[in-house]
Design a protein around this motif. Sequence first.
Motif, PDB file in Angstrom:
ATOM      1  N   LEU A  17       0.835  -1.190   0.000  1.00  0.00           N
ATOM      2  CA  LEU A  17       0.000   0.000   0.000  1.00  0.00           C
ATOM      3  C   LEU A  17       0.872   1.243   0.000  1.00  0.00           C
ATOM      4  O   LEU A  17       1.933   1.263   0.613  1.00  0.00           O
ATOM      5  CB  LEU A  17      -0.902   0.020   1.236  1.00  0.00           C
ATOM      6  CG  LEU A  17      -1.758  -1.227   1.464  1.00  0.00           C
ATOM      7  CD1 LEU A  17      -2.501  -1.112   2.777  1.00  0.00           C
ATOM      8  CD2 LEU A  17      -2.737  -1.418   0.317  1.00  0.00           C
ATOM      9  N   GLU A  18       0.401   2.253  -0.689  1.00  0.00           N
ATOM     10  CA  GLU A  18       1.162   3.498  -0.775  1.00  0.00           C
ATOM     11  C   GLU A  18       0.291   4.656  -0.314  1.00  0.00           C
ATOM     12  O   GLU A  18      -0.852   4.803  -0.751  1.00  0.00           O
ATOM     13  CB  GLU A  18       1.636   3.734  -2.203  1.00  0.00           C
ATOM     14  CG  GLU A  18       2.557   4.942  -2.343  1.00  0.00           C
ATOM     15  CD  GLU A  18       3.174   5.051  -3.731  1.00  0.00           C
ATOM     16  OE1 GLU A  18       3.964   5.974  -3.954  1.00  0.00           O
ATOM     17  OE2 GLU A  18       2.860   4.201  -4.579  1.00  0.00           O
ATOM     18  N   PHE A  19       0.827   5.455   0.618  1.00  0.00           N
ATOM     19  CA  PHE A  19       0.124   6.622   1.123  1.00  0.00           C
ATOM     20  C   PHE A  19       0.964   7.866   0.873  1.00  0.00           C
ATOM     21  O   PHE A  19       2.187   7.802   0.801  1.00  0.00           O
ATOM     22  CB  PHE A  19      -0.148   6.485   2.622  1.00  0.00           C
ATOM     23  CG  PHE A  19      -1.078   5.367   2.979  1.00  0.00           C
ATOM     24  CD1 PHE A  19      -2.442   5.545   2.961  1.00  0.00           C
ATOM     25  CD2 PHE A  19      -0.577   4.123   3.330  1.00  0.00           C
ATOM     26  CE1 PHE A  19      -3.303   4.514   3.290  1.00  0.00           C
ATOM     27  CE2 PHE A  19      -1.426   3.090   3.667  1.00  0.00           C
ATOM     28  CZ  PHE A  19      -2.789   3.280   3.641  1.00  0.00           C
ATOM     29  N   THR A  20       0.281   8.991   0.767  1.00  0.00           N
ATOM     30  CA  THR A  20       0.963  10.266   0.576  1.00  0.00           C
ATOM     31  C   THR A  20       1.118  10.960   1.922  1.00  0.00           C
ATOM     32  O   THR A  20       0.145  11.086   2.672  1.00  0.00           O
ATOM     33  CB  THR A  20       0.165  11.178  -0.375  1.00  0.00           C
ATOM     34  OG1 THR A  20      -0.008  10.506  -1.632  1.00  0.00           O
ATOM     35  CG2 THR A  20       0.902  12.490  -0.604  1.00  0.00           C
ATOM     36  N   LEU A  21       2.334  11.381   2.225  1.00  0.00           N
ATOM     37  CA  LEU A  21       2.569  12.099   3.472  1.00  0.00           C
ATOM     38  C   LEU A  21       1.849  13.450   3.445  1.00  0.00           C
ATOM     39  O   LEU A  21       1.658  14.048   2.381  1.00  0.00           O
ATOM     40  CB  LEU A  21       4.067  12.290   3.692  1.00  0.00           C
ATOM     41  CG  LEU A  21       4.873  10.992   3.895  1.00  0.00           C
ATOM     42  CD1 LEU A  21       6.362  11.320   4.040  1.00  0.00           C
ATOM     43  CD2 LEU A  21       4.390  10.225   5.108  1.00  0.00           C
TER      44      LEU A  21
END
Length: 259
Positions: A17-21
Amino acid sequence: MHLFNNVKFNTPESVELEFTLAGIGNRAWALLIDYHILAVILVGFFTAWSIISVSLGDFWVNIFGAGVTLWLIAIAFLVSFIIYIGYFVFFETLWFGQTPGKRVAKIRVVRDDGRLIGLQQATLRALLRPFDEIFFIGAFLIMFGRREKRLGDLAAGTIVIQAQTATASATLIISEQAKLLYEQLIEIADFSQLMPDDFAVIREYLQRRGAMSLKPRASLSLKLAEQVVDIINLEKLPEAVTSDVFLEAAYLGYQKPEF
């Protein structure tokens, strides 16, 4: 400084999973809102404290002596500090990493592994907040750190990410049955237990299910639905409801938490 810095997590289902800071802009906006709310609370406290102190001044002087004024001032500042710290601890613990300001700015605090924060992490972040803000340590670390962590984040092992919202996609369709099921589930299920990575896995499946063959899709859908049932404290899948419809309802449940 990274304008769009991303972070990746691997879930127990081996899904990356990839999240944006969140970035310093969103965090500053959230803090500005929180400080306005805190200002109202503190003004109310100091006003009430002043009225009480004046009305009972002679009584306290007779009991504790002339030095009672300094003690009243010291107590007032101590209580105001507790309110300041307690505001962030209370909301970030109760609202799973969000304060009123963070909810408006659509950002959330999570642990370094993507899991939700608890009382310990929220308390560490709050206690170190004065050092981050008074001496501008936090802003410096956020702007130049790879994971945009302030001092409180480094101590607590947390990061601040952009909260997941609805994704407009031709392959993500929420059925009317799922919307009705969601209205029923909010009365008996605890959607607040769904974590950011849980939501991301559900969203990923709903977006890609159309490209899956029938058997693997049915197997994966049932597996995810059973896991969500455990997370939101249900005894079993609702009767006469497919696992796909249930996952659609859970998708809605994460985005519309009931606090």
